[in-house]
Design a protein around this motif. Structure first.
Motif, PDB file in Angstrom:
ATOM      1  N   CYS A 145      -2.235  -6.306  10.765  1.00 31.97           N
ATOM      2  CA  CYS A 145      -1.888  -5.215   9.862  1.00 31.97           C
ATOM      3  C   CYS A 145      -0.563  -4.613  10.345  1.00 31.97           C
ATOM      4  O   CYS A 145      -0.511  -4.011  11.423  1.00 31.97           O
ATOM      5  CB  CYS A 145      -2.981  -4.149   9.868  1.00 31.97           C
ATOM      6  SG  CYS A 145      -2.596  -2.713   8.851  1.00 31.97           S
ATOM      7  N   SER A 147       1.287  -2.030  10.459  1.00 26.09           N
ATOM      8  CA  SER A 147       1.455  -0.591  10.297  1.00 26.09           C
ATOM      9  C   SER A 147       2.768  -0.151  10.934  1.00 26.09           C
ATOM     10  O   SER A 147       3.251  -0.771  11.893  1.00 26.09           O
ATOM     11  CB  SER A 147       0.286   0.154  10.944  1.00 26.09           C
ATOM     12  OG  SER A 147       0.306  -0.030  12.349  1.00 26.09           O
ATOM     13  N   GLU A 215       2.670  -7.538   3.997  1.00 26.95           N
ATOM     14  CA  GLU A 215       2.095  -6.242   3.681  1.00 26.95           C
ATOM     15  C   GLU A 215       0.839  -6.414   2.806  1.00 26.95           C
ATOM     16  O   GLU A 215       0.661  -7.425   2.136  1.00 26.95           O
ATOM     17  CB  GLU A 215       3.117  -5.379   2.936  1.00 26.95           C
ATOM     18  CG  GLU A 215       4.410  -5.123   3.693  1.00 26.95           C
ATOM     19  CD  GLU A 215       4.282  -4.039   4.754  1.00 26.95           C
ATOM     20  OE1 GLU A 215       3.160  -3.510   4.924  1.00 26.95           O
ATOM     21  OE2 GLU A 215       5.305  -3.730   5.392  1.00 26.95           O
ATOM     22  N   ARG A 216       0.006  -5.384   2.827  1.00 25.51           N
ATOM     23  CA  ARG A 216      -1.245  -5.437   2.050  1.00 25.51           C
ATOM     24  C   ARG A 216      -0.974  -5.728   0.573  1.00 25.51           C
ATOM     25  O   ARG A 216      -1.640  -6.585  -0.026  1.00 25.51           O
ATOM     26  CB  ARG A 216      -2.003  -4.114   2.191  1.00 25.51           C
ATOM     27  CG  ARG A 216      -3.213  -4.004   1.281  1.00 25.51           C
ATOM     28  CD  ARG A 216      -3.909  -2.655   1.378  1.00 25.51           C
ATOM     29  NE  ARG A 216      -5.033  -2.584   0.462  1.00 25.51           N
ATOM     30  CZ  ARG A 216      -5.865  -1.552   0.382  1.00 25.51           C
ATOM     31  NH1 ARG A 216      -5.682  -0.490   1.161  1.00 25.51           N
ATOM     32  NH2 ARG A 216      -6.867  -1.561  -0.490  1.00 25.51           N
ATOM     33  N   SER A 217      -0.011  -5.033  -0.014  1.00 23.45           N
ATOM     34  CA  SER A 217       0.242  -5.208  -1.449  1.00 23.45           C
ATOM     35  C   SER A 217       0.682  -6.631  -1.761  1.00 23.45           C
ATOM     36  O   SER A 217       0.277  -7.203  -2.791  1.00 23.45           O
ATOM     37  CB  SER A 217       1.293  -4.213  -1.930  1.00 23.45           C
ATOM     38  OG  SER A 217       2.506  -4.375  -1.211  1.00 23.45           O
ATOM     39  N   GLU A 220      -2.540  -8.905  -1.551  1.00 22.85           N
ATOM     40  CA  GLU A 220      -3.475  -8.720  -2.662  1.00 22.85           C
ATOM     41  C   GLU A 220      -2.868  -9.155  -3.987  1.00 22.85           C
ATOM     42  O   GLU A 220      -3.543  -9.823  -4.797  1.00 22.85           O
ATOM     43  CB  GLU A 220      -3.912  -7.259  -2.715  1.00 22.85           C
ATOM     44  CG  GLU A 220      -4.776  -6.844  -1.526  1.00 22.85           C
ATOM     45  CD  GLU A 220      -5.223  -5.401  -1.594  1.00 22.85           C
ATOM     46  OE1 GLU A 220      -6.320  -5.105  -1.098  1.00 22.85           O
ATOM     47  OE2 GLU A 220      -4.460  -4.555  -2.135  1.00 22.85           O
ATOM     48  N   LEU A 233     -11.351  -6.553   1.372  1.00 20.78           N
ATOM     49  CA  LEU A 233     -10.416  -6.247   2.454  1.00 20.78           C
ATOM     50  C   LEU A 233     -11.149  -5.506   3.559  1.00 20.78           C
ATOM     51  O   LEU A 233     -11.823  -4.500   3.297  1.00 20.78           O
ATOM     52  CB  LEU A 233      -9.252  -5.398   1.931  1.00 20.78           C
ATOM     53  CG  LEU A 233      -8.213  -4.956   2.970  1.00 20.78           C
ATOM     54  CD1 LEU A 233      -7.481  -6.154   3.571  1.00 20.78           C
ATOM     55  CD2 LEU A 233      -7.214  -3.984   2.334  1.00 20.78           C
ATOM     56  N   PHE A 242     -11.371  -1.239   5.998  1.00 18.35           N
ATOM     57  CA  PHE A 242      -9.939  -1.256   6.293  1.00 18.35           C
ATOM     58  C   PHE A 242      -9.370   0.155   6.242  1.00 18.35           C
ATOM     59  O   PHE A 242      -9.676   0.933   5.343  1.00 18.35           O
ATOM     60  CB  PHE A 242      -9.198  -2.144   5.287  1.00 18.35           C
ATOM     61  CG  PHE A 242      -7.715  -2.164   5.501  1.00 18.35           C
ATOM     62  CD1 PHE A 242      -7.155  -2.969   6.484  1.00 18.35           C
ATOM     63  CD2 PHE A 242      -6.872  -1.361   4.735  1.00 18.35           C
ATOM     64  CE1 PHE A 242      -5.783  -2.974   6.702  1.00 18.35           C
ATOM     65  CE2 PHE A 242      -5.501  -1.366   4.938  1.00 18.35           C
ATOM     66  CZ  PHE A 242      -4.957  -2.175   5.929  1.00 18.35           C
ATOM     67  N   MET A 249      -5.922  -7.304   9.055  1.00 20.05           N
ATOM     68  CA  MET A 249      -6.280  -7.338   7.639  1.00 20.05           C
ATOM     69  C   MET A 249      -7.068  -8.630   7.428  1.00 20.05           C
ATOM     70  O   MET A 249      -6.506  -9.739   7.561  1.00 20.05           O
ATOM     71  CB  MET A 249      -5.046  -7.323   6.741  1.00 20.05           C
ATOM     72  CG  MET A 249      -4.325  -5.992   6.702  1.00 20.05           C
ATOM     73  SD  MET A 249      -3.132  -5.861   5.320  1.00 20.05           S
ATOM     74  CE  MET A 249      -1.928  -7.110   5.800  1.00 20.05           C
ATOM     75  N   LEU A 251      -8.826 -10.616   4.599  1.00 20.31           N
ATOM     76  CA  LEU A 251      -8.943 -10.705   3.146  1.00 20.31           C
ATOM     77  C   LEU A 251      -9.867 -11.857   2.794  1.00 20.31           C
ATOM     78  O   LEU A 251      -9.705 -12.968   3.295  1.00 20.31           O
ATOM     79  CB  LEU A 251      -7.573 -10.921   2.502  1.00 20.31           C
ATOM     80  CG  LEU A 251      -6.569  -9.785   2.735  1.00 20.31           C
ATOM     81  CD1 LEU A 251      -5.437 -10.258   3.623  1.00 20.31           C
ATOM     82  CD2 LEU A 251      -6.013  -9.267   1.410  1.00 20.31           C
TER      83      LEU A 251
END
Length: 258
Positions: A145, A147, A215-217, A220, A233, A242, A249, A251
């Motif tokens: 992740c 961050s 990144e998460r976006s 997904e 997630l 999460f 992450m 998924l």
């Protein structure tokens, strides 16, 4: 990605990677549970030295693993030798590979996805995984992740990752450095493996390669664009919820019925 023998970043450290990771089991319960949920066969993208694939085969699952590193595949085949397990290893590019059968589960473990150099490569890989899954099949991805706090803490720092018993039982210390480009989402990483010889000298092996964090976006959106339905997630392999500051992450995406 395809590497020949001269540009495989794992060629010089494959035996050390295997020694460091062979007893790492934190994610195996996750993949066993997903394999039981999705059914055989299982495909692992970037199988490395076979840690996950062989563990699943030992649990009775039929597994195929592909990787671009001949050095890592050689170790995987050595680990499999003389064992009657339903697992095969082959050279293959996770962005594009022949659809020879339908899989119940596709796995991309332990930051393997970060080796892809561009967003388009990620999209190609997700589409390729979708294409080989049967209806109701699962794709599981485990990535760091990224961050802001993690990236700031790791950028420009040499960090000790672990100390482990290397080949021959010698104590090896593994250091990692990251140089991060936030605009390109890249991490130029160098790995240093140090150990003492019997004569008291320090020996070192190194390898360097570029990663690209996701990144998460992006993850997904890419999964949905590839045709996946539900996307679960989690923040770690134990499937805790999460959070933006989670370490990982995880998924898990479902291929909906055709």
């Amino acid at each position: 990605m395809h590497h020949d023998a001269t540009d495989d970043p794992y060629a010089q450290i494959a035996d050390l990677y295997e020694a460091e990771h062979r007893d790492w089991t934190d994610d195996l319960s996750l993949y066993r549970a997903l394999a039981a949920r999705a059914g055989d066969p299982v495909l692992e993208l970037g199988c490395g030295s076979g840690r996950v694939a062989i563990a699943l085969a030992e649990s009775g699952h039929e597994v195929q693993g592909i990787d671009t590193s001949e050095a890592m595949l050689s170790i995987a085949r050595d680990n499999l030798a003389q064992r009657n397990l339903p697992v095969t290893f082959a050279l293959g590019d996770m962005r594009r590979f022949e659809r020879q059968r339908d899989f119940g589960l596709v796995i991309c473990a332990l930051d393997t996805l970060l080796h892809l150099p561009s967003a388009n490569d990620v999209r190609e890989t997700l589409a390729a995984a979708h294409a080989v899954l049967r209806a109701g099949g699962l794709l599981a991805i485990d990535i760091v992740c990224p961050s802001p706090d993690l990236l700031a803490m790791r950028d420009g720092v040499v960090r000790r990752q672990s100390t482990f018993a290397g080949p021959g039982g010698t104590e090896v210390t593994h250091f990692v450095s990251w140089d991060i480009d936030p605009e390109a989402q890249t991490i130029d990483t160098t790995h240093f493996y140090d150990w003492m010889t019997d004569a008291g000298f320090v020996r070192r092996r190194t390898t360097s390669f570029r990663l690209r964090y996701v990144e998460r976006s992006e993850a997904e959106d890419g999964l949905r664009a590839a045709g996946f339905g539900d996307v679960e997630l989690y923040g770690n392999a134990q499937l805790d919820p999460f959070e933006p500051d989670s370490d990982r992450m995880i998924l898990v995406a479902t291929r909906t019925g055709d």
